[in-house]
Scaffold this motif. Structure first.
Motif, mmCIF file in Angstrom:
data_model
loop_
_atom_site.group_PDB
_atom_site.id
_atom_site.type_symbol
_atom_site.label_atom_id
_atom_site.label_comp_id
_atom_site.label_asym_id
_atom_site.label_seq_id
_atom_site.Cartn_x
_atom_site.Cartn_y
_atom_site.Cartn_z
ATOM 1 N N ILE A 45 0.845 -1.206 0.000
ATOM 2 C CA ILE A 45 0.000 0.000 0.000
ATOM 3 C C ILE A 45 0.876 1.251 0.000
ATOM 4 C CG2 ILE A 45 -1.617 1.363 1.402
ATOM 5 C CD1 ILE A 45 -2.999 -1.279 2.111
ATOM 6 N N GLY A 46 1.932 1.250 0.780
ATOM 7 C CA GLY A 46 2.860 2.384 0.776
ATOM 8 C C GLY A 46 3.432 2.629 -0.607
ATOM 9 N N SER A 47 3.786 1.565 -1.292
ATOM 10 C CA SER A 47 4.315 1.679 -2.652
ATOM 11 C C SER A 47 3.243 2.167 -3.631
ATOM 12 C CB SER A 47 4.858 0.321 -3.096
ATOM 13 O OG SER A 47 5.281 0.364 -4.426
ATOM 14 N N LEU A 48 2.049 1.587 -3.552
ATOM 15 C CA LEU A 48 0.955 1.999 -4.439
ATOM 16 C C LEU A 48 0.621 3.481 -4.279
ATOM 17 C CD1 LEU A 48 -1.535 -0.993 -4.150
ATOM 18 C CD2 LEU A 48 -0.391 -0.218 -6.223
ATOM 19 N N LEU A 49 0.651 3.956 -3.035
ATOM 20 C CA LEU A 49 0.305 5.355 -2.779
ATOM 21 C C LEU A 49 1.488 6.301 -2.959
ATOM 22 C CD1 LEU A 49 -1.999 4.943 0.360
ATOM 23 C CD2 LEU A 49 -2.666 5.184 -2.048
ATOM 24 N N GLY A 50 2.675 5.745 -3.114
ATOM 25 C CA GLY A 50 3.865 6.583 -3.274
ATOM 26 C C GLY A 50 4.281 7.261 -1.980
ATOM 27 N N LEU A 51 4.099 6.579 -0.859
ATOM 28 C CA LEU A 51 4.438 7.160 0.440
ATOM 29 C C LEU A 51 5.927 6.955 0.728
ATOM 30 C CD1 LEU A 51 1.432 5.925 2.594
ATOM 31 C CD2 LEU A 51 1.707 8.132 1.462
ATOM 32 N N THR A 52 6.575 7.981 1.229
ATOM 33 C CA THR A 52 7.969 7.857 1.628
ATOM 34 C C THR A 52 8.078 7.314 3.046
ATOM 35 O OG1 THR A 52 7.969 10.173 2.310
ATOM 36 C CG2 THR A 52 8.772 9.684 0.096
ATOM 37 N N GLU A 53 7.021 7.473 3.824
ATOM 38 C CA GLU A 53 6.942 6.904 5.165
ATOM 39 C C GLU A 53 5.493 6.495 5.400
ATOM 40 O OE1 GLU A 53 6.646 11.254 7.372
ATOM 41 O OE2 GLU A 53 8.461 10.059 7.574
ATOM 42 N N PHE A 54 5.284 5.507 6.240
ATOM 43 C CA PHE A 54 3.941 4.973 6.465
ATOM 44 C C PHE A 54 3.356 5.607 7.724
ATOM 45 C CE2 PHE A 54 0.615 1.797 6.915
ATOM 46 C CZ PHE A 54 0.308 1.529 5.598
ATOM 47 N N THR A 55 2.931 6.874 7.589
ATOM 48 C CA THR A 55 2.388 7.623 8.717
ATOM 49 C C THR A 55 1.120 8.358 8.278
ATOM 50 O OG1 THR A 55 3.608 9.654 8.189
ATOM 51 C CG2 THR A 55 4.713 8.039 9.644
#
Length: 185
Positions: free
Chosen positions: A112-122
């Motif tokens: 999900i972090g990768s799909l959303l392009g998140l640099t951190e999971f917060t």
């Protein structure tokens, strides 16, 4: 633009809009988890990205589209791989290794972090990414984003940069959403 001018513009924008605009205050992520274990892992991951004022929810409707998430696959997994993504008949499909090197919840969070392009999971990173205030998609909400929004201010139509609430218009409600996310460096 001088820092005090930015503060004045954003404060003025916020002051003019306070109490009069209902802005989007949530994000819905289109994913289609297959099975209860994956659904629970996805809901847990999205709960970790949520905050009381910006919940992140699952859109698993057929209309939402989104990647299909499945546990297992038609070919064996390398034991060192947690998941793999492929496209089948134009649909993105992510298969999770049931005996993977990390727990399913952790593998789902990474995907999900990768799909959303998140640099951190917060929750802060999710809000920054999903609120739409990062108009140019560079991972920062800054004056470049404000310039793009203001360049389209007053325009209507689909897909306009700066239409943060996706109502087909770049207007005061979009400026309000932007000011909620912008922080002076």
């Amino acid at each position: 633009m001088k820092r005090w001018m930015v503060v004045a513009c954003l404060t003025l924008g916020t002051g003019l809009l306070s109490g009069t605009v209902q802005a989007a205050s949530f994000a819905s992520v289109p994913l289609r988890p297959d099975g209860q274990a994956l659904r629970q892992a996805v809901l847990s991951a999205l709960a970790a990205l949520s905050s009381p004022d910006f919940p992140v929810t699952l859109d698993d409707s057929a209309q939402g589209g989104g990647a299909l998430l499945v546990l297992g696959g038609s070919v064996p997994f390398n034991p060192d791989v947690s998941s793999r993504t492929l496209t089948v008949a134009g649909v993105r499909r992510t298969e999770f290794n049931p005996q993977g090197p990390v727990p399913l919840v952790q593998a789902v969070r990474a995907e999900i972090g990768s799909l959303l392009g998140l640099t951190e999971f917060t929750p802060q990173a999710a809000r920054r990414k999903l609120s739409g205030a990062d108009v140019n998609g560079d991972g920062k909400v800054d004056l470049t984003d404000l310039a793009l929004l203001m360049g389209n201010f007053g325009k209507s139509g689909g897909g306009l940069p700066g239409d943060l609430n996706r109502d087909g218009r770049v207007d005061e409600s979009d400026l309000k959403l932007f000011t909620d996310e912008y922080r002076i460096p």
